[in-house]
Design a protein around this motif. Structure first.
Motif: not given
Length: 429
Positions: A39-55, A317-320
């Motif tokens: 994915g390179g810089r198109a990856i998404t990181k899930k943190k505490q139920g929130v989906y963060f792109n790299l920006g 996000s998983d919870d709004g």
């Protein structure tokens, strides 16, 4: 020694797109990715139920969107509202994005509003290639008369391209990108990681061999022809075609005697584009109306990715939890601590009390958006073929022939495979 017809170095969007096209054409294909995930810089990181792109990542309806649709990707998400404010001297003033705000905004004089209306009509049908050879600065200063309207256009062009270099950026490609931006963008549900996963699955279905955690040491060539790839651990695979989707400096490093090839020119002319980005997850917005804001007198951009849109809000996000990204477009000089403070101060103006609603945050002090872009100092457009070495090609966001962002990644990948297939057919004949 394992033999492949096509080896692709780099498993980002360009690499995966090229692999799918090559495999569909019947070529035995392998993708070599240095990282442990694709994915390179198109990856998404899930943190505490929130989906963060790299920006924040927005998909414009250009070459990439069309290619993804042709591949049958789902592309589930939302086209958000474009109702926006402009920030001028730390005041938020409505931008003229609909009939009501067009009439009511104090941002532009009546003369400026009339000029804007004329240009919006003209822009919709304009052949932007007429402006490929001049800079954004020259275009704005010669074509627009109202001073504040010039600020508005600088802002819109910067936001749709991420480039803070109006004196260098070719006006034609930037104006074409603005044409697309005005038609709306797509925020993908759960981030661009969903797009990467769909591409990865499709590549596997097409029989592509995907290898993660693989460090390539060299693309070996002899008698001006590619013949193998050497891994850092000493493993070697035989291959007749290689597509490098790595940055220009890495591509140059991987090819022995690259200084005697076009790779040298492409590396030297490349001007990377970077941003500082503060992403936050908030329980709620203290100021619900302040969701989409352009900096007019400072190079910032604020976007609430989960704001109202069509057909609904994007799911991030998983919870709004509501996900907001704030960018600062960067020039050559950067200062991580200072820029983080600047972005926090903008948040204080736009969403006072935001810290009380904070769930999670992510700060990226210097995120590379693209490794090059169409600028007026370019000596030539990169690729797709490296002319001095038969079977060697390049693709990626920097191998643009006028396209920008992910459109450049996808268009260059398709160019590389097309030329590879056609060149080999000519050789057989």
């Amino acid at each position: 020694m394992t033999n492949y017809e096509v080896a692709i170095v780099g498993g980002g969007i360009a690499g995966l797109t090229a692999a799918i096209d090559a495999a569909k054409a019947g070529k035995r294909t392998i993708v070599l990715e240095q990282q442990k995930q694709f994915g390179g810089r198109a990856i998404t990181k899930k943190k505490q139920g929130v989906y963060f792109n790299l920006g924040a990542h927005a998909l414009y309806k250009g070459e990439a969107y069309e290619a993804f649709r042709e591949l049958g990707l789902r592309l589930e998400g939302s086209t958000p509202s474009i109702d926006a404010y402009g920030m001028w001297k730390e005041q938020l003033l409505p931008l003229p994005t609909n009939p009501s705000s067009f009439i009511q905004t104090p941002l532009l004089s009546w003369g400026g509003k009339l000029e804007l209306a004329k240009w919006l009509i003209k822009l919709g049908k304009m052949d932007t290639s007429n402006w490929n050879k001049i800079s954004i600065r020259d275009w704005v200063e010669t074509q627009l008369h109202d001073p504040m309207l010039r600020n508005v256009f600088y802002t819109l062009l910067r936001t749709s391209t991420y480039v803070l270099a109006p004196e260098l950026h070719a006006a034609g490609p930037a104006l074409k990108q603005l044409q697309r931006a005005l038609k709306g963008v797509l925020y993908l549900d759960k981030g661009w990681g969903t797009l990467v996963e769909e591409l990865r699955e499709l590549a596997v279905q097409q029989g592509v061999k995907l290898v993660a955690g693989c460090k390539v040491a060299a693309v070996e060539h002899q008698d001006q022809k590619v013949h193998s790839i050497l891994y850092e651990d000493g493993t070697r695979i035989e291959v007749s075609n290689v597509i490098l989707t790595t940055p220009p400096s890495i591509s140059h490093k991987l090819v022995p005697h690259a200084n005697q090839t076009a790779l040298d020119t492409w590396k030297k002319q490349a001007i990377p584009v970077t941003v500082a980005c503060l992403d936050v997850g908030l329980r709620q917005l203290p100021k619900p109306n302040h969701q989409f804001i352009y900096g007019l007198d400072q190079p910032i951009f604020f976007t609430h990715q989960t704001r109202e849109g069509k057909p609904r809000r994007a799911i991030m996000s998983d919870d709004g939890t509501q996900v907001i990204s704030l960018f600062k477009y960067q020039g050559p000089q950067t200062d991580a601590a200072k820029e983080e403070e600047e972005l926090e101060r903008v948040f204080d103006v736009v969403q006072p009390g935001w810290r009380n609603e904070l769930v999670i945050r992510q700060f990226l002090p210097k995120m590379t958006v693209v490794h090059d872009f169409p600028h007026i100092k370019r000596m030539e457009d990169p690729g797709p073929a490296v002319p001095e070495i038969e079977g060697l090609y390049v693709a990626g966001d920097w191998a643009s022939h006028g396209e920008l962002l992910v459109d450049a990644s996808v268009a260059s990948a398709k160019r590389a495979v097309f030329q590879l297939l056609n060149t080999r057919e000519e050789v057989k004949l």
